[in-house]
Design a protein around this motif. Structure first.
Motif, short mmCIF file in Angstrom:
data_model
loop_
_atom_site.label_atom_id
_atom_site.label_comp_id
_atom_site.label_asym_id
_atom_site.label_seq_id
_atom_site.Cartn_x
_atom_site.Cartn_y
_atom_site.Cartn_z
N SER A 245 0.82 -1.21 0.00
CA SER A 245 0.00 0.00 0.00
C SER A 245 0.85 1.27 0.00
N THR A 246 2.06 1.21 0.57
CA THR A 246 2.94 2.39 0.62
C THR A 246 4.19 2.23 -0.24
N LEU A 247 4.45 1.00 -0.72
CA LEU A 247 5.65 0.64 -1.48
C LEU A 247 6.93 0.84 -0.65
N PHE A 248 6.80 0.71 0.66
CA PHE A 248 7.96 0.82 1.56
C PHE A 248 8.64 -0.54 1.64
N PHE A 249 9.93 -0.57 1.36
CA PHE A 249 10.74 -1.79 1.30
C PHE A 249 11.78 -1.76 2.40
N THR A 250 11.94 -2.86 3.10
CA THR A 250 12.99 -2.97 4.11
C THR A 250 13.68 -4.32 3.97
N ILE A 251 14.99 -4.32 4.21
CA ILE A 251 15.75 -5.56 4.12
C ILE A 251 16.88 -5.54 5.15
N ASP A 252 17.14 -6.71 5.71
CA ASP A 252 18.31 -6.93 6.56
C ASP A 252 19.06 -8.10 5.96
N TYR A 253 20.36 -7.96 5.80
CA TYR A 253 21.12 -9.09 5.28
C TYR A 253 22.52 -9.11 5.86
N SER A 254 23.10 -10.30 5.81
CA SER A 254 24.50 -10.47 6.20
C SER A 254 25.08 -11.59 5.35
N PHE A 255 26.39 -11.55 5.19
CA PHE A 255 27.07 -12.57 4.39
C PHE A 255 28.50 -12.70 4.87
N SER A 256 29.15 -13.77 4.42
CA SER A 256 30.57 -13.99 4.73
C SER A 256 31.15 -14.92 3.68
N GLY A 257 32.46 -15.02 3.68
CA GLY A 257 33.14 -15.98 2.81
C GLY A 257 33.39 -15.53 1.39
N LEU A 258 33.31 -14.24 1.10
CA LEU A 258 33.61 -13.79 -0.26
C LEU A 258 35.10 -13.95 -0.55
N LEU A 259 35.44 -14.19 -1.81
CA LEU A 259 36.83 -14.34 -2.21
C LEU A 259 37.51 -12.99 -2.44
N ALA A 260 36.73 -11.95 -2.63
CA ALA A 260 37.24 -10.60 -2.89
C ALA A 260 36.30 -9.60 -2.23
N PRO A 261 36.70 -8.34 -2.14
CA PRO A 261 35.80 -7.33 -1.55
C PRO A 261 34.48 -7.21 -2.33
N GLN A 262 33.43 -6.90 -1.62
CA GLN A 262 32.12 -6.69 -2.23
C GLN A 262 32.18 -5.46 -3.14
N THR A 263 31.62 -5.57 -4.33
CA THR A 263 31.65 -4.45 -5.28
C THR A 263 30.25 -3.94 -5.61
N ALA A 264 29.20 -4.69 -5.29
CA ALA A 264 27.84 -4.26 -5.61
C ALA A 264 26.85 -4.98 -4.70
N ALA A 265 25.66 -4.44 -4.64
CA ALA A 265 24.55 -5.07 -3.93
C ALA A 265 23.27 -4.67 -4.63
N HIS A 266 22.35 -5.63 -4.79
CA HIS A 266 21.10 -5.34 -5.46
C HIS A 266 20.08 -6.43 -5.16
N VAL A 267 18.84 -6.15 -5.51
CA VAL A 267 17.75 -7.10 -5.32
C VAL A 267 17.12 -7.40 -6.67
N HIS A 268 16.92 -8.68 -6.94
CA HIS A 268 16.25 -9.12 -8.17
C HIS A 268 14.79 -9.41 -7.88
N ARG A 269 13.95 -9.28 -8.89
CA ARG A 269 12.56 -9.72 -8.80
C ARG A 269 12.40 -10.88 -9.77
N GLY A 270 11.94 -12.02 -9.24
CA GLY A 270 11.72 -13.18 -10.10
C GLY A 270 11.20 -14.34 -9.30
N ASP A 271 10.73 -15.34 -10.00
CA ASP A 271 10.27 -16.55 -9.36
C ASP A 271 11.43 -17.28 -8.72
N PHE A 272 11.10 -18.21 -7.83
CA PHE A 272 12.12 -19.01 -7.15
C PHE A 272 13.02 -19.68 -8.19
#
Length: 102
Positions: free
Chosen positions: A47-74
Protein backbone atom coordinates in the motif's frame (compact mmCIF):
# COMPACT_ATOMS: atom_id res chain seq x y z
CA UNK A 1 -20.67 -1.76 23.03
CA UNK A 2 -17.13 -0.46 22.47
CA UNK A 3 -16.12 -3.84 21.00
CA UNK A 4 -19.10 -3.77 18.64
CA UNK A 5 -18.26 -0.25 17.47
CA UNK A 6 -14.62 -1.22 16.94
CA UNK A 7 -15.69 -4.27 14.92
CA UNK A 8 -17.92 -2.10 12.76
CA UNK A 9 -15.03 0.31 12.15
CA UNK A 10 -12.61 -2.42 11.00
CA UNK A 11 -13.59 -2.28 7.32
CA UNK A 12 -12.74 1.44 7.35
CA UNK A 13 -9.20 0.93 8.68
CA UNK A 14 -6.37 0.63 6.15
CA UNK A 15 -4.07 -2.15 7.34
CA UNK A 16 -1.55 -2.17 4.50
CA UNK A 17 -0.50 -5.26 2.60
CA UNK A 18 2.81 -6.62 3.85
CA UNK A 19 4.75 -9.24 1.96
CA UNK A 20 7.54 -10.84 4.04
CA UNK A 21 10.45 -12.63 2.42
CA UNK A 22 13.55 -14.58 3.34
CA UNK A 23 16.41 -15.60 1.09
CA UNK A 24 19.51 -17.71 1.31
CA UNK A 25 22.38 -15.99 -0.48
CA UNK A 26 25.08 -18.00 -2.25
CA UNK A 27 27.26 -17.95 -5.34
CA UNK A 28 25.31 -20.42 -7.50
CA UNK A 29 22.09 -18.40 -7.06
CA UNK A 30 23.95 -15.31 -8.28
CA UNK A 31 25.50 -17.22 -11.18
CA UNK A 32 29.06 -16.90 -9.85
CA UNK A 33 31.63 -19.35 -8.52
CA UNK A 34 31.96 -18.06 -4.94
CA UNK A 35 31.97 -19.85 -1.58
CA UNK A 36 30.25 -16.82 -0.04
CA UNK A 37 27.01 -17.44 1.84
CA UNK A 38 24.48 -15.23 3.57
CA UNK A 39 20.90 -14.67 4.59
CA UNK A 40 18.40 -11.87 3.91
CA UNK A 41 14.95 -11.07 5.25
CA UNK A 42 12.62 -8.15 4.76
CA UNK A 43 9.25 -6.87 3.72
CA UNK A 44 7.41 -4.78 1.15
CA UNK A 45 4.24 -2.87 2.06
CA UNK A 46 2.16 -2.91 -1.12
CA UNK A 47 0.00 0.00 0.00
CA UNK A 48 2.94 2.39 0.62
CA UNK A 49 5.65 0.64 -1.48
CA UNK A 50 7.96 0.82 1.56
CA UNK A 51 10.74 -1.79 1.30
CA UNK A 52 12.99 -2.97 4.11
CA UNK A 53 15.75 -5.56 4.12
CA UNK A 54 18.31 -6.93 6.56
CA UNK A 55 21.12 -9.09 5.28
CA UNK A 56 24.50 -10.47 6.20
CA UNK A 57 27.07 -12.57 4.39
CA UNK A 58 30.57 -13.99 4.73
CA UNK A 59 33.14 -15.98 2.81
CA UNK A 60 33.61 -13.79 -0.26
CA UNK A 61 36.83 -14.34 -2.21
CA UNK A 62 37.24 -10.60 -2.89
CA UNK A 63 35.80 -7.33 -1.55
CA UNK A 64 32.12 -6.69 -2.23
CA UNK A 65 31.65 -4.45 -5.28
CA UNK A 66 27.84 -4.26 -5.61
CA UNK A 67 24.55 -5.07 -3.93
CA UNK A 68 21.10 -5.34 -5.46
CA UNK A 69 17.75 -7.10 -5.32
CA UNK A 70 16.25 -9.12 -8.17
CA UNK A 71 12.56 -9.72 -8.80
CA UNK A 72 11.72 -13.18 -10.10
CA UNK A 73 10.27 -16.55 -9.36
CA UNK A 74 12.12 -19.01 -7.15
CA UNK A 75 15.29 -20.12 -8.93
CA UNK A 76 15.02 -17.39 -11.59
CA UNK A 77 17.59 -14.58 -11.70
CA UNK A 78 15.07 -11.88 -12.71
CA UNK A 79 15.69 -8.20 -13.39
CA UNK A 80 17.36 -5.98 -10.80
CA UNK A 81 14.69 -3.83 -9.12
CA UNK A 82 16.79 -2.15 -6.41
CA UNK A 83 20.45 -1.54 -7.06
CA UNK A 84 23.44 0.77 -6.98
CA UNK A 85 23.97 3.54 -6.16
CA UNK A 86 21.04 3.31 -3.72
CA UNK A 87 21.95 0.00 -2.11
CA UNK A 88 24.68 0.17 0.56
CA UNK A 89 27.68 -2.14 0.70
CA UNK A 90 28.83 -4.11 3.72
CA UNK A 91 27.62 -6.74 6.13
CA UNK A 92 25.45 -6.74 8.11
CA UNK A 93 23.11 -4.19 6.50
CA UNK A 94 19.70 -2.77 7.35
CA UNK A 95 18.24 -0.82 4.42
CA UNK A 96 14.92 0.96 3.85
CA UNK A 97 13.56 2.73 0.78
CA UNK A 98 10.38 3.39 -1.16
CA UNK A 99 10.15 1.41 -4.40
CA UNK A 100 8.19 2.00 -7.61
CA UNK A 101 5.07 0.03 -8.49
CA UNK A 102 6.56 -1.59 -11.57
Amino acid sequence: LAIALFALALPQISWGQLIWFEARLDGPQAGVNSPGVGFASGSVDLSTLFFTIDYSFSGLLAPQTAAHVHRGDFGVNGPVVIGAPTFPLGSPIHFETTVTAD
